[in-house]
Scaffold this motif. Sequence first.
Motif, short mmCIF file in Angstrom:
data_model
loop_
_atom_site.label_atom_id
_atom_site.label_comp_id
_atom_site.label_asym_id
_atom_site.label_seq_id
_atom_site.Cartn_x
_atom_site.Cartn_y
_atom_site.Cartn_z
N PHE A 127 0.64 -1.26 -0.05
CA PHE A 127 0.15 -0.13 0.03
C PHE A 127 0.94 1.13 -0.05
O PHE A 127 0.18 2.32 0.37
CB PHE A 127 -1.03 -0.01 1.22
CG PHE A 127 -1.97 -1.04 1.00
CD1 PHE A 127 -3.07 -0.62 0.25
CD2 PHE A 127 -1.97 -2.36 1.22
CE1 PHE A 127 -4.27 -1.66 0.29
CE2 PHE A 127 -2.82 -3.41 1.25
CZ PHE A 127 -4.06 -3.02 0.59
N TYR A 128 2.01 1.21 -0.53
CA TYR A 128 3.14 2.29 -0.46
C TYR A 128 2.26 3.20 -1.83
O TYR A 128 2.00 2.48 -2.73
CB TYR A 128 4.37 2.11 -0.96
CG TYR A 128 5.03 1.55 0.28
CD1 TYR A 128 5.65 2.53 1.40
CD2 TYR A 128 5.18 0.13 0.70
CE1 TYR A 128 6.20 2.13 2.64
CE2 TYR A 128 5.96 -0.23 1.83
CZ TYR A 128 6.33 0.97 2.71
OH TYR A 128 7.09 0.40 4.03
N PRO A 129 2.63 4.48 -1.96
CA PRO A 129 3.52 5.19 -0.77
C PRO A 129 2.37 5.64 0.35
O PRO A 129 2.92 6.45 1.48
CB PRO A 129 3.86 6.65 -1.31
CG PRO A 129 2.78 6.75 -2.49
CD PRO A 129 2.23 5.30 -2.94
N GLY A 130 1.41 5.01 0.53
CA GLY A 130 0.53 5.13 1.78
C GLY A 130 -0.37 6.48 1.63
O GLY A 130 -0.50 7.12 0.79
N ASN A 131 -1.04 6.76 2.74
CA ASN A 131 -2.07 7.63 2.70
C ASN A 131 -2.28 8.24 4.14
O ASN A 131 -2.62 7.34 4.93
CB ASN A 131 -3.49 7.22 2.13
CG ASN A 131 -4.44 8.08 2.27
OD1 ASN A 131 -4.53 9.00 2.67
ND2 ASN A 131 -5.64 7.58 1.43
#
Length: 347
Positions: A127-131
């Motif tokens: 799930f990069y770069p994320g949130n």
Amino acid sequence: MRCSFALLISLSVTLSAQTSRLSVGTATVVSGEKSTGFLQVPAGSDPGTDIPVVVLKGSKPGPTLALVSGAHGTEYASIIALENVIQNIDPHDVSGMLIVVPVVNLASFEKKVPHVNPVDGKSMNRFYPGNPNGSQTERALWLITKEVVDKCDYLIDLHGGDLDESLRPYSYWSKTGDERLDAASRGMVLAFGLDHIIVVTDRPKDAKASRYLDSTASTRGKPAIAVEAGYAGTTEPDDVQALVDGCFNVMRFLKMFPGKATPIEHPVWISKVSSITSDAAGIFYPSVERGNYVAEGMKLGYVTDLFGKTVWEAHAPTAGIVLYVCSVPTMNKGDNVANIGQVASEP
Ligand SMILES: [Zn+2]
């Protein structure tokens, strides 16, 4: 006492080099120091978490290398390897800086849950770069992108066989098409020294949708590799040592640590990986072991129902090496049975 102007200048340059700080999360250091702290992931739609981080600033200047493990918190050999690096590295031997994150997925580690963060059910390497506004995994990966990836020059992501994976050691080299990046990451993966290397060419090119940690670094212009050793929850000395030696050898390759890097000279390059997933639920019986070479069509194992009747057989879709095979009897429809790597003549 009289000081010459030149001496004053040189003193002030030395002082500024020594006093310029490296801060990652709550950890902060000046030259010659090693310090611990946390990447504090704030609470959002679900609870927050504090991810441990160690920062080290060597006595001499040099690049910044990030070492990250425990995205999957039960891939224990990789976690123990970075604990070993943390305990045994002296900042006075280092040229440059280290950022070490030994356990990204604390909830997985604490609750002994493989593959995912049990807080939100997500893999912490997808799930990069994320949130910053997402669930815990996404908020944590967002912070790692900002605090670790953005602050390093090179990155190694350490993994291994999870609780249900009997895995032989290998590393990943992503070919991005950028010559500078690819030459540097190729040097890193050879210096790391694992003798089987998977060549990956289909990783995301978009920094906003990088999915994996190593791709998050490479899409931001930072050479990165991923490495795997250890299997089924074990921390065998050979696996742990291979990962520790690999980290130090890459530091030597990057001229961050004394001594000459000794790269692997003739690795087995793997050009394609085939994942075999189960068509049936029940009890899995493997017919092969990690590291075996198999012919196309060879039986890899079989699944019975809970009354002992064979309901499905797994066969190799291609000839190659068993990179890992399921290490536990539990089998669900769609679960991974094995990964077979096709050997390439050259990368
Ligand atoms: Zn992993």
